[in-house]
Design an enzyme around this catalytic site. Structure first.
Site, PDB file in Angstrom:
ATOM      1  N   ARG A  19      -7.847   8.457   2.052  1.00 36.80           N
ATOM      2  CA  ARG A  19      -8.914   7.458   1.890  1.00 36.80           C
ATOM      3  C   ARG A  19      -9.757   7.353   3.147  1.00 36.80           C
ATOM      4  O   ARG A  19     -10.999   7.323   3.091  1.00 36.80           O
ATOM      5  CB  ARG A  19      -8.271   6.105   1.552  1.00 36.80           C
ATOM      6  CG  ARG A  19      -9.221   4.915   1.585  1.00 36.80           C
ATOM      7  CD  ARG A  19      -8.442   3.613   1.483  1.00 36.80           C
ATOM      8  NE  ARG A  19      -7.543   3.422   2.609  1.00 36.80           N
ATOM      9  CZ  ARG A  19      -7.893   2.859   3.762  1.00 36.80           C
ATOM     10  NH1 ARG A  19      -9.129   2.448   3.954  1.00 36.80           N
ATOM     11  NH2 ARG A  19      -7.004   2.718   4.726  1.00 36.80           N
ATOM     12  N   ARG A  20      -9.112   7.281   4.301  1.00 31.89           N
ATOM     13  CA  ARG A  20      -9.859   7.183   5.560  1.00 31.89           C
ATOM     14  C   ARG A  20     -10.599   8.483   5.864  1.00 31.89           C
ATOM     15  O   ARG A  20     -11.743   8.468   6.325  1.00 31.89           O
ATOM     16  CB  ARG A  20      -8.906   6.839   6.707  1.00 31.89           C
ATOM     17  CG  ARG A  20      -8.360   5.421   6.676  1.00 31.89           C
ATOM     18  CD  ARG A  20      -7.348   5.202   7.774  1.00 31.89           C
ATOM     19  NE  ARG A  20      -6.847   3.829   7.797  1.00 31.89           N
ATOM     20  CZ  ARG A  20      -5.604   3.504   8.101  1.00 31.89           C
ATOM     21  NH1 ARG A  20      -4.721   4.446   8.406  1.00 31.89           N
ATOM     22  NH2 ARG A  20      -5.230   2.231   8.110  1.00 31.89           N
ATOM     23  N   CYS A  49      -0.349  10.299  -3.576  1.00 36.32           N
ATOM     24  CA  CYS A  49      -0.506  10.259  -2.118  1.00 36.32           C
ATOM     25  C   CYS A  49      -1.709  11.056  -1.627  1.00 36.32           C
ATOM     26  O   CYS A  49      -2.186  10.835  -0.518  1.00 36.32           O
ATOM     27  CB  CYS A  49       0.759  10.755  -1.427  1.00 36.32           C
ATOM     28  SG  CYS A  49       1.092  12.513  -1.682  1.00 36.32           S
ATOM     29  N   LYS A  94       0.820  -1.221   0.000  1.00 36.82           N
ATOM     30  CA  LYS A  94       0.000   0.000   0.000  1.00 36.82           C
ATOM     31  C   LYS A  94       0.849   1.264   0.000  1.00 36.82           C
ATOM     32  O   LYS A  94       0.345   2.346  -0.313  1.00 36.82           O
ATOM     33  CB  LYS A  94      -0.954   0.007   1.194  1.00 36.82           C
ATOM     34  CG  LYS A  94      -0.292   0.132   2.552  1.00 36.82           C
ATOM     35  CD  LYS A  94      -1.309   0.140   3.677  1.00 36.82           C
ATOM     36  CE  LYS A  94      -0.649   0.238   5.041  1.00 36.82           C
ATOM     37  NZ  LYS A  94       0.185   1.440   5.205  1.00 36.82           N
ATOM     38  N   ASP A  95       2.137   1.158   0.354  1.00 35.60           N
ATOM     39  CA  ASP A  95       3.030   2.321   0.352  1.00 35.60           C
ATOM     40  C   ASP A  95       3.707   2.538  -0.989  1.00 35.60           C
ATOM     41  O   ASP A  95       4.409   3.543  -1.178  1.00 35.60           O
ATOM     42  CB  ASP A  95       4.107   2.165   1.428  1.00 35.60           C
ATOM     43  CG  ASP A  95       3.560   2.274   2.834  1.00 35.60           C
ATOM     44  OD1 ASP A  95       2.504   2.910   3.005  1.00 35.60           O
ATOM     45  OD2 ASP A  95       4.192   1.720   3.761  1.00 35.60           O
ATOM     46  N   ARG A 131       0.811  11.800  11.757  1.00 36.33           N
ATOM     47  CA  ARG A 131       1.770  11.047  10.972  1.00 36.33           C
ATOM     48  C   ARG A 131       2.605  10.214  11.923  1.00 36.33           C
ATOM     49  O   ARG A 131       2.602  10.404  13.123  1.00 36.33           O
ATOM     50  CB  ARG A 131       2.672  12.012  10.194  1.00 36.33           C
ATOM     51  CG  ARG A 131       2.113  12.547   8.879  1.00 36.33           C
ATOM     52  CD  ARG A 131       2.260  11.559   7.723  1.00 36.33           C
ATOM     53  NE  ARG A 131       3.526  10.847   7.764  1.00 36.33           N
ATOM     54  CZ  ARG A 131       4.690  11.324   7.345  1.00 36.33           C
ATOM     55  NH1 ARG A 131       4.759  12.560   6.858  1.00 36.33           N
ATOM     56  NH2 ARG A 131       5.786  10.602   7.409  1.00 36.33           N
ATOM     57  N   ARG A 168       1.370   6.454  16.575  1.00 39.78           N
ATOM     58  CA  ARG A 168      -0.048   6.810  16.574  1.00 39.78           C
ATOM     59  C   ARG A 168      -0.789   6.174  17.755  1.00 39.78           C
ATOM     60  O   ARG A 168      -1.666   6.802  18.355  1.00 39.78           O
ATOM     61  CB  ARG A 168      -0.679   6.435  15.234  1.00 39.78           C
ATOM     62  CG  ARG A 168      -0.253   7.378  14.114  1.00 39.78           C
ATOM     63  CD  ARG A 168      -0.766   6.951  12.774  1.00 39.78           C
ATOM     64  NE  ARG A 168       0.033   5.876  12.205  1.00 39.78           N
ATOM     65  CZ  ARG A 168      -0.346   5.140  11.163  1.00 39.78           C
ATOM     66  NH1 ARG A 168      -1.522   5.334  10.605  1.00 39.78           N
ATOM     67  NH2 ARG A 168       0.446   4.206  10.692  1.00 39.78           N
TER      68      ARG A 168
END
Length: 307
Positions: free
Chosen positions: A130-131, A241, A81-82, A148, A154
């Site tokens: 997206r979130r 991104c 996904k990165d 971030r 997080r």
């Protein structure tokens, strides 16, 4: 015969856990193999601001891939996904995809609440477009706080009270051994995953036949087909991104894949939806992308670049 294998990846706790897993898989496949971790500090790790200012998603992967290209490492380990969708993988490399982990997002709320139970003004930590788009559409009464950093960072913010809760990937929590901290596993219909969610990618030089032979048993056919479909979709949409793009390929009828995808405006007020099934992953990925483009995806994604 001993085979030394240098594995490049990020230096985070998550990446270290993933490299340790891969080392175990390699030595089980070939007990004569001697894997070694080559930690790489990427631009994305050093920068705490918006990813777009340091090259987007490629800020996490380009330096790791470069270590393979210039011979400092034999293998780059990425979270799929990165990997940026608006540019191809470097010439002279190829990727193998092991079995996929969970694709779901999870809520971590230190007091144990679920998403639908959160009162207005609850501070949710996430920086993923997206979130943000999906949460803005489904729970507009919540306050999104950009955060971030790796999953450890997080989680620490949530437990310290800097935010009330965070959205994270279930696969990442599992790899860190912290799955029990998830308050709620969110259904993929409610929050569609990132393209490449839960998927690791093993990137090697295309001419390294010995390493390809060693790693081929680790590649999973279903995961590979899903990854090809999702990567083709992302590339056809020039996913960057900023792009609130979500999608998930799953095995359907025998020989078929099902690819569902959504494109959002940054605030979630616009949602484009496309779903198809088909036998060829790359044809499928391109067809779903074209369905979204016909609905206006290029204009929606252009607005996300400007926001």
């Amino acid at each position: 015969m001993t085979q030394h294998i240098k594995i490049a990846s990020r230096a985070s706790a998550m990446a270290t856990a993933q490299v340790n897993w891969l080392m175990g898989q390699i030595t089980r496949t070939n007990p004569a193999a001697v894997p070694e971790f080559v930690p790489i500090t990427t631009a994305g790790d050093r920068w705490t601001g918006p990813l777009a200012e340091v090259g987007g998603k490629g800020a996490f992967t380009s330096a790791v891939a470069q270590a393979v290209l210039d011979g400092r490492a034999d293998l780059a380990l990425h979270c799929a996904k990165d990997m940026p969708g608006d540019e191809p993988e470097p010439d002279g490399t190829l990727c193998l995809y092991p079995r996929r982990d969970a694709v779901h997002d999870v809520l971590v709320h230190p007091a144990g609440r679920k998403l639908d139970d959160l009162p207005a003004g609850t501070r949710i930590g996430t920086s993923a477009p997206r979130r943000i788009a999906q949460l803005s559409a489904s729970h507009p009464h919540l306050k999104i706080v950009p955060v971030r950093g790796n999953a450890d960072t997080r989680l620490r913010l949530a437990h310290a009270g800097d935010v009330d809760a965070v959205l994270l990937a279930l696969a990442g929590l599992r790899r860190l051994g912290r799955e029990a901290e998830a308050t709620e596993i969110i259904d993929t219909d409610r929050m569609m995953p990132a393209l490449g969610a839960g998927q690791l990618a093993l990137q090697i030089r295309a001419d390294d036949q010995n390493l390809l032979d060693l790693l081929t048993p680790l590649a999973d056919a279903a995961a590979t087909r899903a990854a090809l479909a999702e990567r083709t979709l992302l590339r056809a949409l020039a996913g960057h991104c900023h792009a609130p793009i979500a999608g998930h390929a799953t095995t359907g009828a025998p020989g078929d894949l099902r690819l569902a995808a959504r494109v959002y405006s940054p605030d979630g007020s616009v949602m484009l939806v496309a779903t198809r099934t088909g036998p060829d992953p790359q044809t499928l990925g391109d067809a779903v992308a074209q369905d979204l483009i016909a609905q206006g995806a290029n204009n929606v994604l252009a607005s996300s670049r400007r926001s």
